[in-house]
Write a protein that holds these residues in place. Structure first.
Motif, PDB file in Angstrom:
ATOM      1  N   VAL A   6       5.455 -15.201  -3.309  1.00 28.95           N
ATOM      2  CA  VAL A   6       5.930 -13.726  -3.254  1.00 28.95           C
ATOM      3  C   VAL A   6       5.586 -13.032  -4.465  1.00 28.95           C
ATOM      4  O   VAL A   6       6.094 -13.228  -5.387  1.00 28.95           O
ATOM      5  CB  VAL A   6       7.297 -13.657  -2.598  1.00 28.95           C
ATOM      6  N   PHE A   7       4.701 -11.935  -4.360  1.00 25.95           N
ATOM      7  CA  PHE A   7       4.433 -11.473  -5.624  1.00 25.95           C
ATOM      8  C   PHE A   7       4.528 -10.068  -5.591  1.00 25.95           C
ATOM      9  O   PHE A   7       4.050  -9.168  -4.805  1.00 25.95           O
ATOM     10  CB  PHE A   7       2.671 -11.770  -5.677  1.00 25.95           C
ATOM     11  N   ASP A   8       4.826  -9.617  -6.704  1.00 23.75           N
ATOM     12  CA  ASP A   8       4.790  -8.054  -7.024  1.00 23.75           C
ATOM     13  C   ASP A   8       4.840  -7.564  -8.555  1.00 23.75           C
ATOM     14  O   ASP A   8       4.657  -8.640  -9.271  1.00 23.75           O
ATOM     15  CB  ASP A   8       6.287  -7.471  -6.623  1.00 23.75           C
ATOM     16  N   ARG A  18      14.464 -10.921  -0.369  1.00 20.85           N
ATOM     17  CA  ARG A  18      15.814 -10.659   0.525  1.00 20.85           C
ATOM     18  C   ARG A  18      15.643 -10.753   1.891  1.00 20.85           C
ATOM     19  O   ARG A  18      16.579 -11.748   2.462  1.00 20.85           O
ATOM     20  CB  ARG A  18      16.633  -9.386   0.030  1.00 20.85           C
ATOM     21  N   ALA A  19      14.856 -10.131   2.598  1.00 20.48           N
ATOM     22  CA  ALA A  19      14.652 -10.305   3.740  1.00 20.48           C
ATOM     23  C   ALA A  19      14.136 -11.541   4.416  1.00 20.48           C
ATOM     24  O   ALA A  19      14.218 -12.170   5.231  1.00 20.48           O
ATOM     25  CB  ALA A  19      13.753  -9.017   4.177  1.00 20.48           C
ATOM     26  N   LEU A  20      13.044 -12.109   3.417  1.00 19.30           N
ATOM     27  CA  LEU A  20      12.533 -13.391   3.732  1.00 19.30           C
ATOM     28  C   LEU A  20      13.588 -14.606   3.463  1.00 19.30           C
ATOM     29  O   LEU A  20      13.445 -15.123   4.566  1.00 19.30           O
ATOM     30  CB  LEU A  20      11.449 -13.736   2.614  1.00 19.30           C
ATOM     31  N   LEU A  21      14.320 -14.523   2.741  1.00 15.44           N
ATOM     32  CA  LEU A  21      15.241 -15.737   2.585  1.00 15.44           C
ATOM     33  C   LEU A  21      16.265 -15.631   3.863  1.00 15.44           C
ATOM     34  O   LEU A  21      16.863 -16.606   4.142  1.00 15.44           O
ATOM     35  CB  LEU A  21      16.449 -15.167   1.422  1.00 15.44           C
ATOM     36  N   ALA A  22      16.533 -14.353   4.508  1.00 20.31           N
ATOM     37  CA  ALA A  22      17.373 -14.341   5.537  1.00 20.31           C
ATOM     38  C   ALA A  22      16.738 -14.860   7.091  1.00 20.31           C
ATOM     39  O   ALA A  22      17.079 -15.466   7.649  1.00 20.31           O
ATOM     40  CB  ALA A  22      17.896 -13.010   5.772  1.00 20.31           C
ATOM     41  N   PRO A  88     -10.021 -17.474   2.205  1.00 19.90           N
ATOM     42  CA  PRO A  88      -9.953 -17.297   3.731  1.00 19.90           C
ATOM     43  C   PRO A  88      -9.064 -18.321   4.464  1.00 19.90           C
ATOM     44  O   PRO A  88      -8.573 -18.053   5.659  1.00 19.90           O
ATOM     45  CB  PRO A  88     -11.445 -17.575   4.107  1.00 19.90           C
ATOM     46  N   ASP A  89      -8.648 -19.360   3.752  1.00 19.57           N
ATOM     47  CA  ASP A  89      -7.927 -20.382   4.374  1.00 19.57           C
ATOM     48  C   ASP A  89      -6.319 -20.251   3.999  1.00 19.57           C
ATOM     49  O   ASP A  89      -5.372 -20.999   4.602  1.00 19.57           O
ATOM     50  CB  ASP A  89      -8.135 -21.875   3.771  1.00 19.57           C
ATOM     51  N   LEU A  90      -5.831 -18.992   3.331  1.00 19.00           N
ATOM     52  CA  LEU A  90      -4.784 -18.737   2.916  1.00 19.00           C
ATOM     53  C   LEU A  90      -4.189 -17.562   3.779  1.00 19.00           C
ATOM     54  O   LEU A  90      -4.620 -16.145   3.677  1.00 19.00           O
ATOM     55  CB  LEU A  90      -4.424 -18.417   1.692  1.00 19.00           C
ATOM     56  N   PRO A  91      -3.007 -17.787   4.641  1.00 17.71           N
ATOM     57  CA  PRO A  91      -2.464 -16.461   5.203  1.00 17.71           C
ATOM     58  C   PRO A  91      -1.772 -15.506   4.194  1.00 17.71           C
ATOM     59  O   PRO A  91      -1.192 -16.089   3.271  1.00 17.71           O
ATOM     60  CB  PRO A  91      -1.390 -17.261   6.075  1.00 17.71           C
ATOM     61  N   VAL A  92      -2.224 -14.422   4.219  1.00 21.92           N
ATOM     62  CA  VAL A  92      -1.816 -13.333   3.293  1.00 21.92           C
ATOM     63  C   VAL A  92      -1.134 -12.248   4.006  1.00 21.92           C
ATOM     64  O   VAL A  92      -1.708 -11.743   4.920  1.00 21.92           O
ATOM     65  CB  VAL A  92      -2.955 -12.649   2.326  1.00 21.92           C
ATOM     66  N   VAL A  93       0.288 -11.856   3.829  1.00 22.52           N
ATOM     67  CA  VAL A  93       0.907 -10.698   4.421  1.00 22.52           C
ATOM     68  C   VAL A  93       1.188  -9.972   3.418  1.00 22.52           C
ATOM     69  O   VAL A  93       1.524  -9.965   2.114  1.00 22.52           O
ATOM     70  CB  VAL A  93       2.255 -11.329   5.000  1.00 22.52           C
ATOM     71  N   GLY A  94       0.630  -8.562   3.697  1.00 23.85           N
ATOM     72  CA  GLY A  94       0.707  -7.263   2.841  1.00 23.85           C
ATOM     73  C   GLY A  94       1.985  -6.385   3.154  1.00 23.85           C
ATOM     74  O   GLY A  94       2.505  -6.774   4.362  1.00 23.85           O
ATOM     75  N   PRO A 214      10.462  -6.017   8.715  1.00 23.91           N
ATOM     76  CA  PRO A 214       9.097  -6.383   9.435  1.00 23.91           C
ATOM     77  C   PRO A 214       8.177  -7.518   8.843  1.00 23.91           C
ATOM     78  O   PRO A 214       7.465  -8.279   9.407  1.00 23.91           O
ATOM     79  CB  PRO A 214       8.394  -4.928   9.545  1.00 23.91           C
ATOM     80  N   VAL A 215       8.107  -7.333   7.435  1.00 20.68           N
ATOM     81  CA  VAL A 215       7.226  -8.297   6.744  1.00 20.68           C
ATOM     82  C   VAL A 215       7.906  -9.944   6.719  1.00 20.68           C
ATOM     83  O   VAL A 215       7.066 -10.623   6.863  1.00 20.68           O
ATOM     84  CB  VAL A 215       7.189  -7.948   5.172  1.00 20.68           C
ATOM     85  N   ALA A 216       8.973  -9.901   6.841  1.00 22.61           N
ATOM     86  CA  ALA A 216       9.563 -11.281   6.875  1.00 22.61           C
ATOM     87  C   ALA A 216       9.277 -11.738   8.128  1.00 22.61           C
ATOM     88  O   ALA A 216       8.932 -13.121   8.251  1.00 22.61           O
ATOM     89  CB  ALA A 216      11.115 -11.013   6.747  1.00 22.61           C
TER      90      ALA A 216
END
Length: 266
Positions: A6-8, A18-22, A88-94, A214-216
């Motif tokens: 998770v990158f910012d 926070r949403a991802l952990l839940a 291309p083999d790495l799922p990336v969610v923006g 939604p991202v989570a």
């Protein structure tokens, strides 16, 4: 156990973490705050893209991530397309400003958008905005306000500066949008940590919308249902390119997680 990076540019992405952990308690998260180069919203597209690529390579090599969440609107706007080509083999969610949910929930059709100058000036945002307007079955009016300095004030946990900037930008936005604005899009992952201030200034008639949940949910989809197995959340690994203590303090303040952070060696 799956591992997700998770990158910012700083601590703002903790709102997404926070949403991802839940949503994904049985997943290991490696959170990177590129604090030495924050805020991204006031950097060039080339700089943002270069940092995103470098940190992604580190997360793959050092931590073997199974997916990456770009928990930064500016990094998504400037870097996600090239990143998907390079990996291309790495799922990336923006993350993108939640224009579609805002358009769906707004009663008046008058929607305010607070975001960084980098996000609002990107081709990706322009395309997102155009899609929502053309897809709408009723007139929609989006008023977009760049918020120079706000992410940085939140990053520094500077309450007086955060309040002053929120007041300034909401005043300008209200002049554009008019009194019927009933929905406000928080188009930077830092901004949910100023939600209490923004909500108080806007009043109860305005609904705030962000992208964490939604991202989570999207991340759970790309990992598959087996990634949701598990009980209590696994503590994330926290990395920062500058001021690891500040990241640890932010995680304690906003996520109620008391763990140390380490330096990022890239």
């Amino acid at each position: 156990m799956k591992t997700v990076g998770v990158f910012d540019s700083g601590v703002g992405g903790l709102s997404v973490l926070r949403a991802l952990l839940a949503e994904l308690p049985g997943t290991r998260f490696v959170y990177v705050a590129d604090s030495a180069h924050a805020p991204y919203g006031e950097r060039s597209a080339a700089e943002v893209s270069a940092r995103t690529d470098r940190i992604t390579a580190h997360l793959r090599e050092a931590h073997g991530i199974d997916a990456l969440v770009l928990a930064c609107n500016t990094a998504t706007a400037h870097a996600i397309d090239e990143l998907r080509k390079t990996h291309p083999d790495l799922p990336v969610v923006g993350v993108e400003p939640a224009l579609k949910p805002a358009a769906t929930s707004s009663r008046s059709g008058r929607i305010g958008v607070l975001a960084t100058r980098g996000t609002l000036g990107s081709a990706r945002f322009a395309q997102l905005l155009e899609r929502q307007i053309h897809a709408a079955t009723r007139p929609l009016h989006f008023s977009c306000q760049p918020c120079d300095g706000l992410a940085d004030a939140i990053e520094r946990h500077d309450a007086p500066a955060t309040l002053a900037l929120c007041e300034r930008y909401l005043q300008t936005l209200s002049e554009q949008a008019g009194p019927d604005m009933d929905t406000l899009v928080l188009g930077c992952t830092h901004y949910p940590f100023a939600a209490e201030v923004l909500s108080r200034l806007c009043g109860p008639q305005v609904t705030l919308v962000d992208t964490g949940t939604p991202v989570a949910r999207r991340t759970r989809q790309v990992l598959g249902t087996t990634a949701t197995a598990g009980g209590s959340a696994t503590p994330p690994l926290l990395l920062a390119s500058a001021s690891p203590d500040a990241l640890a303090q932010a995680a304690q303040r906003w996520l109620n997680i008391q763990i140390p952070a380490s330096g990022l060696p890239v």
